[in-house]
Design a protein around this motif. Structure first.
Motif, PDB file in Angstrom:
ATOM      1  N   GLU A  41       4.866 -52.612  15.054  1.00 33.94           N
ATOM      2  CA  GLU A  41       5.524 -51.324  15.979  1.00 33.94           C
ATOM      3  C   GLU A  41       5.462 -50.241  14.806  1.00 33.94           C
ATOM      4  N   THR A  42       5.285 -50.279  13.592  1.00 31.57           N
ATOM      5  CA  THR A  42       5.333 -48.542  13.205  1.00 31.57           C
ATOM      6  C   THR A  42       4.064 -48.496  12.370  1.00 31.57           C
ATOM      7  N   GLU A  43       3.768 -49.401  11.910  1.00 31.83           N
ATOM      8  CA  GLU A  43       2.637 -49.444  11.083  1.00 31.83           C
ATOM      9  C   GLU A  43       1.059 -50.126  11.388  1.00 31.83           C
ATOM     10  N   VAL A  44      -0.216 -49.855  10.486  1.00 36.33           N
ATOM     11  CA  VAL A  44      -1.038 -51.111  10.896  1.00 36.33           C
ATOM     12  C   VAL A  44      -1.316 -51.463   9.937  1.00 36.33           C
ATOM     13  N   ALA A  45      -1.667 -52.823   9.410  1.00 30.92           N
ATOM     14  CA  ALA A  45      -1.941 -54.034   8.753  1.00 30.92           C
ATOM     15  C   ALA A  45      -3.534 -54.130   8.542  1.00 30.92           C
ATOM     16  N   LEU A  46      -3.926 -54.179   7.876  1.00 32.42           N
ATOM     17  CA  LEU A  46      -5.443 -54.680   7.490  1.00 32.42           C
ATOM     18  C   LEU A  46      -5.599 -55.655   6.561  1.00 32.42           C
ATOM     19  N   SER A  47      -6.812 -56.394   6.783  1.00 38.42           N
ATOM     20  CA  SER A  47      -7.308 -56.991   6.326  1.00 38.42           C
ATOM     21  C   SER A  47      -8.022 -56.697   4.641  1.00 38.42           C
ATOM     22  N   LEU A  48      -7.830 -57.298   3.392  1.00 38.03           N
ATOM     23  CA  LEU A  48      -8.571 -57.315   2.322  1.00 38.03           C
ATOM     24  C   LEU A  48      -9.404 -56.870   2.032  1.00 38.03           C
TER      25      LEU A  48
END
Length: 226
Positions: free
Chosen positions: A109-116
Motif C-alpha cells: 500500500e505505501t511502498e514498492v519492493a524491487l528484486s535484489l
C-alpha cells in the motif's frame, strides 16, 4: 512477567531457506504479553502469521508504512512518491524484477519492493533526485519508501495504542530496517545473520542465526520473567 516483543519476520523467525521456523508455533502462541510483528513485507503477511498463531493481529508492515492494532489500520506512508520514483526508474530502463505476477507488490500500500537483481545504483540515483524517498536494502529486496516512516515510528504508534511504553519492548531483527525499532525498544538483539547496520544498532548480537538466535532470547526472557 515476560516483556512485549517487536519481532522481525524474514531472517529472524525463519530458517536460512526462508521458511517460517516451526518453533514460532511452539514459543509465541502463549506469550503472555503483546507481540508485534514488524516486517518489510506487505500488510497481509504479518496479519496472516498472527492469525495462524492465534494471536491478536498486531503488526507493523511495509517498513512502518502500515500498522494494525486493536482493529484499526494506520496508513502512515505516502505511496505516491515511492511509486513515482519506481516509474522514473523504469523509464530509464530499470526493472522491478519479480516477473509478470509480482505478488511481492500486489498488496503493498505505501511502498514498492524491487528484486535484489534490480539496478541498485540507478534506483538510488533516481530516489535521491526525488528527495523525500529512500531505498532500504533488507537483504531480501530493495524497498522504496517515504523517508518519514520507519518500523520504529510505527512501533511507537502501536505501543501507544496498546498502552505500553516503547521502552518495555524487546526487539529482535536482522536488517537495516530494524535499526529504527532497536532505537525505540528498551532492549534489542540482532541475530547472527544480521547486516552491519542492525548489528551496530542492537544492544547485543546473538551467537545464533535466524530462529536459533531468536529462540534463545525468548527462552531467556521466559526464565527472567519467572
Amino acid at each position: 512477567m515476560v516483556p512485549p516483543l517487536a519481532l522481525d519476520i524474514d531472517g529472524t523467525l525463519t530458517t536460512p531457506s526462508g521458511r517460517v521456523d516451526p518453533r514460532v508455533f511452539e514459543l509465541l502462541p502463549d506469550w503472555e504479553a503483546p507481540v508485534v510483528f514488524a516486517t518489510g513485507k506487505a500488510f497481509p503477511y504479518p496479519v496472516a502469521l498472527a492469525h495462524f498463531l492465534g494471536r491478536p493481529e498486531t503488526v507493523v508492515a511495509e517498513n512502518g508504512g502500515v500498522a494494525y492494532v486493536d482493529g484499526e489500520t494506520l496508513v502512515l506512508g505516502d505511496p505516491d512518491a515511492p511509486r513515482a520514483v519506481v516509474e522514473a526508474f523504469k523509464a530509464r530502463g530499470g526493472e522491478v524484477g519479480w516477473g509478470v505476477g509480482d505478488t511481492v507488490n500486489r498488496w503493498r500500500e505505501t511502498e514498492v519492493a524491487l528484486s535484489l537483481d534490480a539496478d541498485e545504483a540507478l534506483l538510488r540515483e533516481v530516489a535521491a533526485a526525488a528527495g523525500d524517498v529512500e531505498v532500504v536494502d533488507t537483504g531480501y529486496a530493495y524497498h522504496v519508501k517515504s523517508t518519514d516512516v520507519s518500523k520504529g515510528t510505527a512501533l511507537e504508534r502501536v505501543a501507544a495504542a496498546l498502552g505500553v511504553a516503547p521502552a518495555e519492548f524487546v526487539a529482535i531483527g536482522d536488517s537495516e530496517n530494524d535499526a529504527s525499532t532497536f532505537a525505540v525498544a528498551g532492549e534489542s538483539y540482532a541475530v547472527a545473520n544480521a547486516d552491519a547496520t542492525a548489528r551496530e544498532a542492537a544492544d547485543g548480537v546473538l551467537d545464533g542465526a535466524y530462529m536459533d538466535g531468536t529462540a534463545r532470547v525468548l527462552a531467556e526472557l521466559r526464565e527472567r520473567g519467572e
